[in-house]
Design a protein around this motif. Structure first.
Motif: not given
Length: 393
Positions: A115-116, A140-141, A277-280
């Motif tokens: 969202g950020d 992907s993400v 980035l992986v946590r996001a």
């Protein structure tokens, strides 16, 4: 490298920075209604297409066979914007950037969410004078980022293309990402994220990236590419020295490939950024705060394309179909286009001949595009599915 400074940016975690620097690139000319935002994948950058002055640490645009003059996302027709996301290391503020005290942020940088990323892109587009988007495209993400646009700013985008993505990660991918983060944090050089004045945690980052590559490939593609073949050089090197007993056994092609990819990656990426980035990506859940994915997307009135690949087990065809069903329950016109492919998750990057035609036709004509097929029982049957053979040669 163009950058824009966004004042008073508040992260979802509650922290506010006085200024957020966002790095971006644009391609083509803006005519008022032709803007296409491309959202990059986990370790991608704003350098989506080849251009004389854009590098972002990478020699070629990461989607250069899809974005450019005369290509699927045609920069002679569309004004293409790609922005590096907060938390990354290609010019947008993140852990490696300079903080308010003049030192690197490190792990003091605010936690980031998908969202950020979306809100930073909206603020950037405001600064560039771009209002409603013709389309948002992401893989992907980056596809999650595109979906977040449909949810967060449903009236600001006409068409959304979510490529090789899903509404959330499943438990297997969450677990593998957790192991990747532990590899970085377990490297003694990580030092709690404060390593910028000394040795970087390259071994931990290399292991994390190798695990990622295994997620991006399919069993069939790995069998074809590597099999059980033995590589023609000794194992180990500086990053991963072998043990004496291990020297008795062969060093295989698949190991050589993973070592090569890891060596290249640690030269261009930051370990803290990888953690962020992986946590996001792990955190993203389209239905968060809603009863269902359909409720989260109910306000989007435009057109949507879900594009998936049969060999992708990271984001499966079934997950993409569930996403399409959620969109169908709302006001959107939707197509789920399935590509037969053995390339795994990487297919959206390495098969421009499969990705390009449906994307081009969707951008031009929406779900009625000539090469856009749909999985629904009542889908049009006058267009053949896209297979590699149709666009090869």
């Amino acid at each position: 490298m163009p950058t824009e400074t966004i004042p008073d940016f508040e992260f979802a975690a509650g922290q506010t920075v006085d200024e957020l620097t966002v790095a971006y690139e644009t391609y083509g000319e803006f005519t008022g209604e032709n803007a296409v935002l491309v959202c990059h994948a986990l370790t991608g950058s704003q350098h989506v297409a080849d251009s004389p002055d854009g590098t972002a640490g990478q020699g070629h645009g990461w989607w250069r066979d899809v974005v450019g003059p005369g290509k699927a996302i045609d920069t002679t027709e569309y004004f293409v914007v790609c922005a590096n996301v907060p938390g990354s290391c290609y010019g947008t503020d993140g852990p490696p950037a300079e903080g308010p005290d003049g030192e690197r942020w490190g792990t003091e940088f605010p936690p980031v969410t998908v969202g950020d990323w979306t809100r930073s892109q909206r603020r950037l587009l405001d600064e560039l004078g771009v209002g409603r988007l013709h389309a948002v495209v992401g893989g992907s993400v980056g596809g999650m980022n595109a979906l977040d646009w449909a949810h967060r700013y449903p009236d600001d985008v006409r068409r959304v293309a979510a490529v090789a993505t899903a509404a959330r990660l499943d438990a297997q991918c969450l677990g593998m990402n957790a192991v990747a983060r532990r590899a970085i944090r377990g490297d003694p050089n990580w030092n709690g994220g404060d390593y910028y004045g000394g040795e970087h945690p390259t071994r931990g980052l290399a292991l994390a990236r190798q695990l990622g590559h295994l997620m991006y490939l399919s069993k069939d593609s790995m069998a074809d590419k590597f099999g059980r073949r033995t590589a023609g050089r000794e194992a180990g090197g500086d990053a991963f020295p072998t043990d004496p007993a291990g020297a008795f056994f062969p060093y295989r092609d698949v190991e050589s490939y993973l070592d090569y990819q890891a060596d290249k990656f640690v030269e261009r990426f930051d370990a803290n950024s990888y953690l962020y980035l992986v946590r996001a990506m792990d955190d993203y859940d389209l239905a968060a705060g809603y009863d269902s994915d359909a409720d989260a997307l109910a306000a989007f009135p435009g057109e949507a394309l879900a594009l998936s690949f049969t060999g992708d087990w990271h984001f499966t065809v079934e997950q993409s179909e569930a996403l399409a069903d959620a969109l169908r329950d709302g006001a959107a016109d939707v197509a789920h286009h399935v590509v037969e492919s053995d390339h795994g998750h990487d297919a959206f990057l390495v098969e421009p001949e499969s990705v390009g035609p449906p994307l081009a036709d969707f951008l031009a004509d929406g779900v009625d595009g000539r090469s856009v097929t749909d999985t629904r029982d009542d889908a049009r049957d006058d267009y053949a599915p896209v297979h590699n053979s149709l666009f090869s040669g």
